[in-house]
Design an enzyme around this catalytic site. Structure first.
Site, PDB file in Angstrom:
ATOM      1  CB  CYS A   1      -0.960  -0.023   1.187  1.00  0.00           C
ATOM      2  SG  CYS A   1      -0.175  -0.412   2.765  1.00  0.00           S
TER       3      CYS A   1
HETATM    4  N1  LIG Z   1      -4.117  -4.434   5.286  1.00  0.00           N
HETATM    5  C1  LIG Z   1      -3.588  -3.715   4.313  1.00  0.00           C
HETATM    6  O1  LIG Z   1      -3.764  -2.499   4.238  1.00  0.00           O
HETATM    7  C2  LIG Z   1      -2.775  -4.371   3.263  1.00  0.00           C
HETATM    8  C3  LIG Z   1      -2.399  -5.691   3.350  1.00  0.00           C
HETATM    9  N2  LIG Z   1      -1.624  -6.253   2.379  1.00  0.00           N
HETATM   10  C4  LIG Z   1      -1.186  -7.630   2.500  1.00  0.00           C
HETATM   11  O2  LIG Z   1      -2.279  -8.491   2.236  1.00  0.00           O
HETATM   12  C5  LIG Z   1      -2.190  -9.670   3.029  1.00  0.00           C
HETATM   13  C6  LIG Z   1      -3.465  -9.802   3.859  1.00  0.00           C
HETATM   14  O3  LIG Z   1      -3.596  -8.645   4.642  1.00  0.00           O
HETATM   15  P1  LIG Z   1      -4.776  -8.413   5.652  1.00  0.00           P
HETATM   16  O4  LIG Z   1      -6.053  -8.803   5.025  1.00  0.00           O
HETATM   17  O5  LIG Z   1      -4.616  -7.061   6.208  1.00  0.00           O
HETATM   18  O6  LIG Z   1      -4.295  -9.475   6.747  1.00  0.00           O
HETATM   19  P2  LIG Z   1      -5.012 -10.037   7.991  1.00  0.00           P
HETATM   20  O7  LIG Z   1      -3.987 -10.258   9.013  1.00  0.00           O
HETATM   21  O8  LIG Z   1      -6.157  -9.170   8.311  1.00  0.00           O
HETATM   22  O9  LIG Z   1      -5.564 -11.441   7.432  1.00  0.00           O
HETATM   23  C7  LIG Z   1      -4.754 -12.463   7.065  1.00  0.00           C
HETATM   24  C8  LIG Z   1      -5.577 -13.682   6.653  1.00  0.00           C
HETATM   25  O10 LIG Z   1      -4.702 -14.767   6.693  1.00  0.00           O
HETATM   26  C9  LIG Z   1      -5.178 -15.794   7.586  1.00  0.00           C
HETATM   27  N3  LIG Z   1      -4.019 -16.191   8.381  1.00  0.00           N
HETATM   28  C10 LIG Z   1      -3.440 -15.514   9.383  1.00  0.00           C
HETATM   29  N4  LIG Z   1      -2.344 -16.162   9.848  1.00  0.00           N
HETATM   30  C11 LIG Z   1      -2.230 -17.268   9.076  1.00  0.00           C
HETATM   31  C12 LIG Z   1      -1.313 -18.342   9.029  1.00  0.00           C
HETATM   32  N5  LIG Z   1      -0.287 -18.426   9.892  1.00  0.00           N
HETATM   33  N6  LIG Z   1      -1.503 -19.315   8.092  1.00  0.00           N
HETATM   34  C13 LIG Z   1      -2.544 -19.264   7.260  1.00  0.00           C
HETATM   35  N7  LIG Z   1      -3.475 -18.266   7.269  1.00  0.00           N
HETATM   36  C14 LIG Z   1      -3.298 -17.276   8.146  1.00  0.00           C
HETATM   37  C15 LIG Z   1      -6.267 -15.154   8.390  1.00  0.00           C
HETATM   38  O11 LIG Z   1      -7.395 -16.024   8.558  1.00  0.00           O
HETATM   39  P3  LIG Z   1      -7.495 -17.220   9.573  1.00  0.00           P
HETATM   40  O12 LIG Z   1      -6.516 -16.914  10.684  1.00  0.00           O
HETATM   41  O13 LIG Z   1      -8.913 -17.252  10.012  1.00  0.00           O
HETATM   42  O14 LIG Z   1      -7.115 -18.422   8.757  1.00  0.00           O
HETATM   43  C16 LIG Z   1      -6.753 -14.025   7.535  1.00  0.00           C
HETATM   44  O15 LIG Z   1      -7.789 -14.476   6.712  1.00  0.00           O
HETATM   45  C17 LIG Z   1      -0.928  -9.521   3.885  1.00  0.00           C
HETATM   46  O16 LIG Z   1       0.162 -10.132   3.252  1.00  0.00           O
HETATM   47  C18 LIG Z   1      -0.717  -8.004   3.900  1.00  0.00           C
HETATM   48  O17 LIG Z   1       0.606  -7.686   4.121  1.00  0.00           O
HETATM   49  C19 LIG Z   1      -1.269  -5.573   1.271  1.00  0.00           C
HETATM   50  C20 LIG Z   1      -1.636  -4.272   1.121  1.00  0.00           C
HETATM   51  C21 LIG Z   1      -2.402  -3.560   2.116  1.00  0.00           C
HETATM   52  C1  LIG Z   2       0.137   0.051   9.425  1.00  0.00           C
HETATM   53  C2  LIG Z   2       0.906  -1.147   8.961  1.00  0.00           C
HETATM   54  O1  LIG Z   2       1.392  -1.945   9.735  1.00  0.00           O
HETATM   55  N1  LIG Z   2       1.034  -1.298   7.661  1.00  0.00           N
HETATM   56  C3  LIG Z   2       1.723  -2.396   7.038  1.00  0.00           C
HETATM   57  C4  LIG Z   2       1.637  -2.232   5.559  1.00  0.00           C
HETATM   58  C5  LIG Z   2       0.547  -3.046   4.950  1.00  0.00           C
HETATM   59  C6  LIG Z   2       0.973  -3.610   3.622  1.00  0.00           C
HETATM   60  O2  LIG Z   2       0.780  -3.153   2.535  1.00  0.00           O
HETATM   61  O3  LIG Z   2       1.754  -4.604   3.774  1.00  0.00           O
HETATM   62  P1  LIG Z   2       2.508  -5.685   2.926  1.00  0.00           P
HETATM   63  O4  LIG Z   2       3.724  -5.112   2.327  1.00  0.00           O
HETATM   64  O5  LIG Z   2       2.882  -6.669   3.938  1.00  0.00           O
HETATM   65  O6  LIG Z   2       1.572  -6.163   1.915  1.00  0.00           O
HETATM   66  C7  LIG Z   2       3.199  -2.447   7.405  1.00  0.00           C
HETATM   67  O7  LIG Z   2       3.803  -1.423   7.627  1.00  0.00           O
HETATM   68  O8  LIG Z   2       3.746  -3.544   7.330  1.00  0.00           O
END
Ligand SMILES: NC(=O)C1=CN([C@@H]2O[C@H](COP(=O)(O)OP(=O)(O)OC[C@H]3O[C@@H](n4cnc5c(N)ncnc54)[C@H](OP(=O)(O)O)[C@@H]3O)[C@@H](O)[C@H]2O)C=CC1
Ligand SMILES: CC(=O)N[C@@H](CCC(=O)OP(=O)(O)O)C(=O)O
Length: 317
Positions: free
Chosen positions: A136
């Site tokens: 992001c």
């Molecule tokens: N949040 C953001 O703004 C952004 C996030 N991302 C990336 O997208 C991905 C998802 O982010 P986000 O939705 O915020 O993450 P969350 O932590 O909110 O969700 C992660 C998901 O993975 C599952 N999970 C967690 N731990 C494990 C594990 N050890 N093994 C298997 N499944 C697992 C969880 O479900 P359950 O535990 O029920 O199985 C959940 O559905 C990450 O890689 C993040 O870095 C990228 C850009 C922006």
């Molecule tokens: C506030 C906060 O913790 N933000 C996350 C960025 C989320 C994201 O885009 O992470 P990935 O690169 O893992 O997809 C961080 O700094 O790691």
């Protein structure tokens, strides 16, 4: 005309980004959900967690090795960093080659994967079925720097502030509303993953200092760009307008954008363009919703291209 829908599976669908993707898929004319996985929500109705989805599908919790047999045409990995490769290896082992879009940072440095930041890398897509979705902050940084990249006298210095949904749904200090109240929490002040990612894909070093704030969604990146020669503000603005002309998901503004106005929106905004007195330093401000243009919306742009439909299909403009 769409004749049959492609089946899409979302692995890690309990998270914030997974939920946003379910919403986008629910509105998509060419996609249908094959499965959505979550260990914690296993067996529960998707409809009870994501209002936009109407249907009988329930969350499931397949093991990595079972994923290939679920026969999705498109698989989105929305797992924490470090967890994607086990899934990818399961598809390789089974000889299955669906479109895989990884939301984590795991393949953003792997040249055999397409890095999908469409406004900057669309022309580099060669039909790859393995797509790494940008981070992001890294998206906001690159959109802020790219139009002036050839004019820089020093590394861009980027100050980032994200809402706490950026820290995912798994409890930590960075998504603890109590600890964030009246607070701004600095972290990873050198060497953040997105510093490395933006440096790698821009091809120049950038410096990035992230913070997390008490709001839920949306981020701001304020970037100092040191120029190799003085520029007029109108020339800076023209460069950005030209770079993003016709882009539906990047808006160039005269004013510096506010994060309060980007939450829930699918595009990024870039503006400000404040010049120093010697006209050799310009400050650019970018905002985007970390869950949308910073994750799910960008993934949908990439998926749309990979399945051969208009890049903006199902994305509210
Ligand atoms: N949040 C953001 O703004 C952004 C996030 N991302 C990336 O997208 C991905 C998802 O982010 P986000 O939705 O915020 O993450 P969350 O932590 O909110 O969700 C992660 C998901 O993975 C599952 N999970 C967690 N731990 C494990 C594990 N050890 N093994 C298997 N499944 C697992 C969880 O479900 P359950 O535990 O029920 O199985 C959940 O559905 C990450 O890689 C993040 O870095 C990228 C850009 C922006
Ligand atoms: C506030 C906060 O913790 N933000 C996350 C960025 C989320 C994201 O885009 O992470 P990935 O690169 O893992 O997809 C961080 O700094 O790691």
């Amino acid at each position: 005309m769409v004749t049959s829908k492609k089946r899409i599976g979302i692995v890690g669908a309990r998270g914030h980004t997974g939920a946003e993707l379910i919403r986008l898929v629910a509105a998509h004319p060419a996609l249908e959900l094959a499965y959505v996985s979550s260990r914690e929500l296993n067996g529960q109705r998707v409809e009870d967690h994501v209002e936009a989805y109407k249907g009988e599908l329930r969350y499931s919790s397949p093991a990595h090795e079972e994923l290939p047999s679920l026969d999705a045409d498109v698989v989105v990995l929305a797992l924490p960093n470090g967890k994607a490769s086990a899934c990818v290896e399961a598809f390789d082992a089974a000889g299955k080659d669906p479109v895989i879009v990884d939301l984590s940072a795991d393949y953003r440095f792997d040249n055999s994967w397409y890095y999908g930041l469409p406004e900057l890398t669309r022309n580099k897509w060669r039909g790859e079925k393995r797509i790494s979705n940008p981070g992001c902050y890294a998206t906001a940084i690159q959109l802020s720097v790219a139009p002036l990249k050839d004019m820089l006298a020093a590394p861009p210095v980027c100050f980032g502030v994200s809402g706490y949904s950026g820290a995912g749904a798994t409890p930590s200090d960075k998504n603890n509303p109590e600890k964030l109240r009246d607070n701004l929490m600095p972290y990873s002040l050198t060497g953040h993953m997105h510093e490395k990612e933006a440096s790698r894909h821009l091809g120049i070093p950038v410096e990035f200092m992230p913070h997390v704030a008490p709001h839920f969604r949306g981020l701001t990146v304020t970037t100092n760009l040191y120029l190799s020669r003085a520029l007029k503000r109108e020339d800076v603005l023209a460069r950005f307008q030209q770079a993003y002309a016709g882009e539906k998901l990047v808006c160039v503004l005269d004013e510096a954008p506010w994060v309060s106005q980007i939450a829930g929106k699918h595009h990024a905004e870039v503006g400000g363009f404040a010049l120093s007195a010697d006209a050799k330093r310009v400050v650019v401000v970018a905002t985007l919703d970390n869950l949308l243009k910073g994750a799910a919306t960008q993934a949908m742009q990439n998926i749309n291209r990979a399945i051969g439909v208009d890049e903006y299909t199902s994305i509210p403009l």
